[in-house]
Scaffold this motif. Structure first.
Motif, PDB file in Angstrom:
ATOM      1  N   LEU A 183     -10.817   2.714   4.862  1.00  0.00           N
ATOM      2  CA  LEU A 183     -10.362   3.220   6.157  1.00  0.00           C
ATOM      3  C   LEU A 183      -9.070   2.529   6.596  1.00  0.00           C
ATOM      4  CD1 LEU A 183     -13.795   3.556   7.982  1.00  0.00           C
ATOM      5  CD2 LEU A 183     -12.352   5.400   7.078  1.00  0.00           C
ATOM      6  N   LEU A 184      -8.958   1.241   6.332  1.00  0.00           N
ATOM      7  CA  LEU A 184      -7.716   0.520   6.630  1.00  0.00           C
ATOM      8  C   LEU A 184      -6.558   1.126   5.850  1.00  0.00           C
ATOM      9  CD1 LEU A 184      -6.034  -1.854   7.761  1.00  0.00           C
ATOM     10  CD2 LEU A 184      -6.935  -3.240   5.870  1.00  0.00           C
ATOM     11  N   ARG A 185      -6.756   1.330   4.554  1.00  0.00           N
ATOM     12  CA  ARG A 185      -5.706   1.903   3.711  1.00  0.00           C
ATOM     13  C   ARG A 185      -5.327   3.309   4.203  1.00  0.00           C
ATOM     14  NH1 ARG A 185      -7.827   0.752  -0.668  1.00  0.00           N
ATOM     15  NH2 ARG A 185      -9.106   2.606  -0.892  1.00  0.00           N
ATOM     16  N   VAL A 229       0.835  -1.203   0.000  1.00  0.00           N
ATOM     17  CA  VAL A 229       0.000   0.000   0.000  1.00  0.00           C
ATOM     18  C   VAL A 229       0.869   1.252   0.000  1.00  0.00           C
ATOM     19  CG1 VAL A 229      -1.631   1.339   1.405  1.00  0.00           C
ATOM     20  CG2 VAL A 229      -1.998  -1.101   1.057  1.00  0.00           C
ATOM     21  N   THR A 230       1.933   1.233   0.785  1.00  0.00           N
ATOM     22  CA  THR A 230       2.819   2.395   0.868  1.00  0.00           C
ATOM     23  C   THR A 230       3.507   2.658  -0.458  1.00  0.00           C
ATOM     24  OG1 THR A 230       3.165   1.959   3.218  1.00  0.00           O
ATOM     25  CG2 THR A 230       4.761   3.381   2.130  1.00  0.00           C
ATOM     26  N   MET A 281      -1.333   6.861   6.838  1.00  0.00           N
ATOM     27  CA  MET A 281      -1.053   7.905   7.822  1.00  0.00           C
ATOM     28  C   MET A 281       0.107   7.530   8.734  1.00  0.00           C
ATOM     29  SD  MET A 281      -2.965  10.508   7.306  1.00  0.00           S
ATOM     30  CE  MET A 281      -2.704  10.196   5.570  1.00  0.00           C
ATOM     31  N   THR A 282       0.379   6.226   8.866  1.00  0.00           N
ATOM     32  CA  THR A 282       1.422   5.782   9.802  1.00  0.00           C
ATOM     33  C   THR A 282       2.528   4.952   9.158  1.00  0.00           C
ATOM     34  OG1 THR A 282       0.211   3.757  10.335  1.00  0.00           O
ATOM     35  CG2 THR A 282      -0.253   5.711  11.697  1.00  0.00           C
TER      36      THR A 282
END
Length: 190
Positions: free
Chosen positions: A160-162, A98-99, A167-168
């Motif tokens: 929301l998971l993504r 995802v990142t 964000m972190t």
């Protein structure tokens, strides 16, 4: 002397090398020469398959997404259990993916006029997703009202998971996954 790679094995090695280059250096510093070096091959071998870096990047991302698609289809007997199981699996295995797709490819999206959803849509064209199967089962069990399953609601827990991952750049704590499912998603679909 190393065995000469051909066909699918060679293509996989090239795409894996391209993905590693993207992961390590991002699109801005991604070059065909770096992939050639990383794959231990020659420029003609690479250029016969992809004429430029945008084509290679797209192929590498789709290849990697295809490899990562294989997730066990949960069947806990409840929508809550199924969605949480799937979110936990994705949370445990997809943070880097995802990142990279979101952050390391920002310049690619800007230069090509595409987005992460364009890549996802290319991969999923004509296929039912795991989420579709889970939601269809829940409708069959009477847990979900089908008229409430808009595209936005269907994807909401995973969006929301993504978001939290981006964000972190880290896995999301389990209590947050439960909150997403119990206080946001389930009330919308029941």
């Amino acid at each position: 002397m190393p065995e000469r790679r051909r066909g699918a094995a060679l293509e996989k090695a090239l795409l894996d090398a391209a993905w590693e280059e993207l992961t390590d250096n991002g699109y801005a510093r991604f070059t065909m020469d770096a992939v050639v070096q990383r794959a231990g091959t020659s420029p003609p071998v690479l250029y016969r398959r992809w004429s430029n870096r945008d084509e290679l990047v797209r192929a590498a991302v789709l290849h990697t997404l295809s490899d990562h698609r294989r997730v066990e289809l949960p069947d806990t007997g409840s929508l809550r259990g199924d969605i949480l199981t799937l979110m936990r699996e994705l949370n445990a295995t997809r943070v880097q993916l995802v990142t990279v797709i979101s952050v390391q490819l920002a310049d690619y999206y800007q230069q090509t006029g595409t987005s992460p959803s364009d890549l996802r849509d290319s991969l999923l064209k004509g296929r039912r997703t795991t989420v579709d199967v889970l939601l269809d089962r829940a409708v069959g069990r009477g847990e979900v009202k089908p008229e409430r399953l808009t595209e936005r609601v269907r994807s909401l827990p995973f969006d929301l998971l993504r978001h939290d991952i981006l964000m972190t750049f880290a896995p999301v704590p389990d209590h947050v996954l439960e909150e997403i499912v119990d206080t946001v998603f389930l009330p919308l679909v029941s």
